[in-house]
Each structure stands twice: as C-alpha cells, then as structure tokens.
Write a protein that holds these residues in place. Sequence first.
Motif, PDB file in Angstrom:
ATOM      1  N   UNK A  14       0.820  -1.217   0.000  1.00 12.40           N
ATOM      2  CA  UNK A  14       0.000   0.000   0.000  1.00 12.40           C
ATOM      3  C   UNK A  14       0.851   1.263   0.000  1.00 12.40           C
ATOM      4  N   UNK A  15       1.830   1.334   0.909  1.00 10.73           N
ATOM      5  CA  UNK A  15       2.628   2.555   1.041  1.00 10.73           C
ATOM      6  C   UNK A  15       3.430   2.842  -0.215  1.00 10.73           C
ATOM      7  N   UNK A  16       4.062   1.835  -0.775  1.00  9.51           N
ATOM      8  CA  UNK A  16       4.882   2.049  -1.963  1.00  9.51           C
ATOM      9  C   UNK A  16       4.047   2.454  -3.177  1.00  9.51           C
ATOM     10  N   UNK A  17       2.831   1.954  -3.253  1.00  7.97           N
ATOM     11  CA  UNK A  17       1.951   2.280  -4.380  1.00  7.97           C
ATOM     12  C   UNK A  17       1.318   3.660  -4.186  1.00  7.97           C
ATOM     13  N   UNK A  18       0.840   3.941  -2.972  1.00  7.94           N
ATOM     14  CA  UNK A  18       0.126   5.193  -2.707  1.00  7.94           C
ATOM     15  C   UNK A  18       1.046   6.376  -2.467  1.00  7.94           C
ATOM     16  N   UNK A  19       2.238   6.131  -1.943  1.00  9.57           N
ATOM     17  CA  UNK A  19       3.183   7.207  -1.650  1.00  9.57           C
ATOM     18  C   UNK A  19       4.538   6.812  -2.245  1.00  9.57           C
ATOM     19  N   UNK A  20       4.751   7.077  -3.529  1.00 12.59           N
ATOM     20  CA  UNK A  20       6.005   6.666  -4.144  1.00 12.59           C
ATOM     21  C   UNK A  20       7.201   7.432  -3.575  1.00 12.59           C
ATOM     22  N   UNK A  21       8.371   6.830  -3.725  1.00 11.39           N
ATOM     23  CA  UNK A  21       9.605   7.460  -3.263  1.00 11.39           C
ATOM     24  C   UNK A  21       9.832   8.754  -4.027  1.00 11.39           C
ATOM     25  N   UNK A  22      10.298   9.769  -3.330  1.00  8.84           N
ATOM     26  CA  UNK A  22      10.570  11.073  -3.945  1.00  8.84           C
ATOM     27  C   UNK A  22      11.671  10.923  -4.998  1.00  8.84           C
ATOM     28  N   UNK A  23      11.392  11.191  -6.261  1.00 14.71           N
ATOM     29  CA  UNK A  23      12.415  11.018  -7.305  1.00 14.71           C
ATOM     30  C   UNK A  23      13.558  12.027  -7.189  1.00 14.71           C
ATOM     31  N   UNK A  24      13.389  13.082  -6.391  1.00 10.71           N
ATOM     32  CA  UNK A  24      14.418  14.102  -6.222  1.00 10.71           C
ATOM     33  C   UNK A  24      15.270  13.876  -4.990  1.00 10.71           C
ATOM     34  N   UNK A  25      14.975  12.824  -4.232  1.00 12.58           N
ATOM     35  CA  UNK A  25      15.723  12.512  -3.028  1.00 12.58           C
ATOM     36  C   UNK A  25      17.045  11.851  -3.390  1.00 12.58           C
TER      37      UNK A  25
END
Length: 106
Positions: A94-105
């Motif tokens: 759920x977390x990875x799908x709903x809140x993707x990793x920040x691509x600018x991090x």
Amino acid sequence: DFCMQIDSHMDFSDNYDTELIFMHHRTQNDYAVLSTYVAAIDQNNQNIRVVPNLCMVTFTSTIRNWGTKECRNIVRPKLTNAMWGAGLSFHRCHAEINVPVDPYLD
C-alpha cells in the motif's frame, strides 16, 4: 502484492516466503508491517514458537532501536509494537503504491 525490505547480508531459512505471507495473514490486518532484527541463520528454524520482538529503545535527540527480546508461544504476530527495524520489513505494498519514493531525493 507484498513488499519486503532486508539487509544486504541476509540469508533465508526454509520456506521463508510462504511463512511470511502466512504470518501476515494471521495478523488479520491488511496494513500490518512485520518487522524485526533477524537472528543469525544458524539460529533459524530451531524453535518456531520463539521470535524476536523489537523493544529495546534508546531515547536521545531521536528514538533508536538497538535490540530485541524473545516472545515465546505466541499464536498470532504481536501487533502492539510501534518499532520498525530495517533488518526485515514485510507488508502489503500500500505505502509504496500510494506514496512513491521522492524522485528528487538523493
């Protein structure tokens, strides 16, 4: 779908994949996260009724997990712990799908 994060030096015990899924289903909580510091491989499969429970915490400027204690004879995974360990983290995605990793991090 399930997601798993582990340390790079991990070994796997027999049937780890089906056992983790079975353990997650036993929580009866689709948002449960199974997480712990994993024991050495030679300690795995010795006693399925003894599992490590994250509970050793140091309070400084931050909160830091530093160890586990044994839980014995539990029927369902222990859900009363708010600690998370990067050694093993297993959950629905759920977390990875709903809140993707920040691509600018970085």
